[in-house]
Design an enzyme around this catalytic site. Structure first.
Site, PDB file in Angstrom:
ATOM      1  CB  SER A  92      -0.918   0.006   1.225  1.00  0.00           C
ATOM      2  OG  SER A  92      -1.754   1.138   1.216  1.00  0.00           O
ATOM      3  CG  HIS A  96      -0.720  12.680   2.009  1.00  0.00           C
ATOM      4  ND1 HIS A  96      -1.920  12.928   1.380  1.00  0.00           N
ATOM      5  CD2 HIS A  96      -0.911  11.571   2.780  1.00  0.00           C
ATOM      6  CE1 HIS A  96      -2.809  12.022   1.759  1.00  0.00           C
ATOM      7  NE2 HIS A  96      -2.230  11.191   2.602  1.00  0.00           N
ATOM      8  CG  HIS A 106      -4.207   4.712  -2.962  1.00  0.00           C
ATOM      9  ND1 HIS A 106      -5.143   4.014  -3.705  1.00  0.00           N
ATOM     10  CD2 HIS A 106      -3.892   3.920  -1.900  1.00  0.00           C
ATOM     11  CE1 HIS A 106      -5.392   2.851  -3.120  1.00  0.00           C
ATOM     12  NE2 HIS A 106      -4.640   2.778  -2.030  1.00  0.00           N
ATOM     13  CB  VAL A 109      -0.665  -4.535  -6.045  1.00  0.00           C
ATOM     14  CG1 VAL A 109      -0.948  -3.712  -7.290  1.00  0.00           C
ATOM     15  CG2 VAL A 109       0.721  -4.186  -5.509  1.00  0.00           C
ATOM     16  NE  ARG A 110      -7.372  -5.630  -2.294  1.00  0.00           N
ATOM     17  CZ  ARG A 110      -7.662  -4.537  -2.978  1.00  0.00           C
ATOM     18  NH1 ARG A 110      -6.750  -3.600  -3.141  1.00  0.00           N
ATOM     19  NH2 ARG A 110      -8.863  -4.375  -3.521  1.00  0.00           N
ATOM     20  CG  HIS A 145      -6.846   8.326 -16.737  1.00  0.00           C
ATOM     21  ND1 HIS A 145      -7.662   7.314 -16.306  1.00  0.00           N
ATOM     22  CD2 HIS A 145      -7.046   9.363 -15.876  1.00  0.00           C
ATOM     23  CE1 HIS A 145      -8.353   7.715 -15.250  1.00  0.00           C
ATOM     24  NE2 HIS A 145      -7.995   8.954 -14.970  1.00  0.00           N
ATOM     25  CG  HIS A 175     -20.396  11.335   2.965  1.00  0.00           C
ATOM     26  ND1 HIS A 175     -19.491  10.360   2.621  1.00  0.00           N
ATOM     27  CD2 HIS A 175     -19.661  12.342   3.496  1.00  0.00           C
ATOM     28  CE1 HIS A 175     -18.266  10.762   2.928  1.00  0.00           C
ATOM     29  NE2 HIS A 175     -18.346  11.962   3.463  1.00  0.00           N
ATOM     30  N   GLY A 258      -7.579  -6.987  13.373  1.00  0.00           N
ATOM     31  CA  GLY A 258      -6.647  -6.666  14.450  1.00  0.00           C
ATOM     32  C   GLY A 258      -5.281  -6.257  13.952  1.00  0.00           C
ATOM     33  N   GLY A 259      -5.259  -5.596  12.811  1.00  0.00           N
ATOM     34  CA  GLY A 259      -3.989  -5.170  12.228  1.00  0.00           C
ATOM     35  C   GLY A 259      -3.339  -4.048  13.016  1.00  0.00           C
TER      36      GLY A 259
END
Length: 300
Positions: A92, A96, A106, A109-110, A145, A175, A258-259
């Site tokens: 990850s 900033h 950002h 990949v996982r 892009h 929202h 619980g990370g």
């Protein structure tokens, strides 16, 4: 599943290469390495850069965790996986910058594997990247892009449009009724191409991130800015915080398993403002972000 080791080595190499590229561009600060273990199983390595020449805060995190049961964030859309043990590994990245004319970027990949005795393992890849400008530039959007499309093109003409659409839909603050930024790529539950092709697509996207982001950084890092631009950046960073704490699946997965909280919340900006009922002045550069850029569109 022997392929897990191959994926893990790729992710560790990607972490190294991204950190080297970011450090070379910043020329001032280095990543601080924080290795950690998880009591329930697994661990990772968080690499954090702060107060650099270009980057106010950034992180490039690797994690490899496992547990006896998938959390609700992973089984809500796939209830058939409840009760399975899991392994999850990924990279990850969130950067900033100081300069409001340099976008926040950002990447994630996982790889997931869910297993149960007597049943075949269920595996899938996920990830993508997106760009969050404050003062946007059309050429930057097109570049971002185009690199994303190039990464997908070897796997079929339809891949980029599909992943772009998923990104536009995912990085959306319901929202607020607005996108987080100008999008990019997003995919999840990817396994329909078979392991090798799915892994290669994920790898192509991960490998393209630096080429998508750093040319934009180089073009914008010396743009003059003042208090007005900084205040707008801080205000827009609030949207980033809202998305990550309310909607982001990775944040929810990490907290529900619980990370390590410091690593999970690494993505949050160091400073941010919320101003009550603020709206940009019509015709201003700040209004241009809303009127022109925060609209899903064909950038290529």
């Amino acid at each position: 599943m022997k392929e897990k080791l191959h994926v893990k080595q790729y992710l560790l190499n990607l972490q190294n290469s991204i950190c080297k590229s970011i450090e070379a561009e910043d020329e001032k600060s280095k990543f601080q390495v924080d290795k950690w273990t998880r009591a329930e199983g697994g661990g990772g390595s968080s690499r954090i850069i702060t107060n650099g020449r270009i980057f106010e805060k950034g992180g490039v995190n690797f994690s490899h965790v496992h547990g006896d049961e998938l959390p609700p964030s992973a089984t809500t859309s796939r209830p058939e996986l409840r009760g399975r043990s899991f392994e999850a590994m990924g990279i990850s990245v969130v950067m900033h910058p100081h300069n409001p004319y340099v976008p926040t970027a950002h990447l994630n990949v996982r790889f997931f594997v869910a297993e149960k005795s007597g049943k075949d393992p269920v595996w899938w890849f996920g990830g993508g990247y997106d760009l969050t400008p404050y003062y946007a530039n059309e050429s930057d959007c097109k570049h971002w892009h185009q690199i994303a499309r190039n990464a997908c093109l070897p796997f079929g003409e339809n891949i980029y449009p599909s992943l772009k659409k998923q990104c536009d839909e995912y990085f959306f603050l319901k929202h607020r009724n607005e996108p987080r930024g100008i999008g990019g790529l997003f995919f999840d539950d990817l396994n329909e191409y078979g392991f090798d092709r799915s892994f290669n697509l994920m790898s192509s996207i991960g490998d393209s991130f630096v080429n998508a982001y750093l040319p934009i950084v180089r073009k914008r890092k010396s743009t003059p800015w003042g208090e007005r631009e900084k205040k707008f950046q801080l205000y827009r960073r609030g949207r980033y915080v809202e998305f990550n704490l309310v909607y982001d699946r990775g944040t929810l997965f990490g907290l529900q398993t619980g990370g390590r909280v410091e690593s999970i919340l690494m993505s949050l900006p160091p400073t941010v403002e919320w101003n009550y009922d603020w709206n940009p002045t019509r015709g201003s550069p700040e209004a241009e972000l809303y009127d022109k850029y925060l609209r899903p569109q064909d950038w290529i």
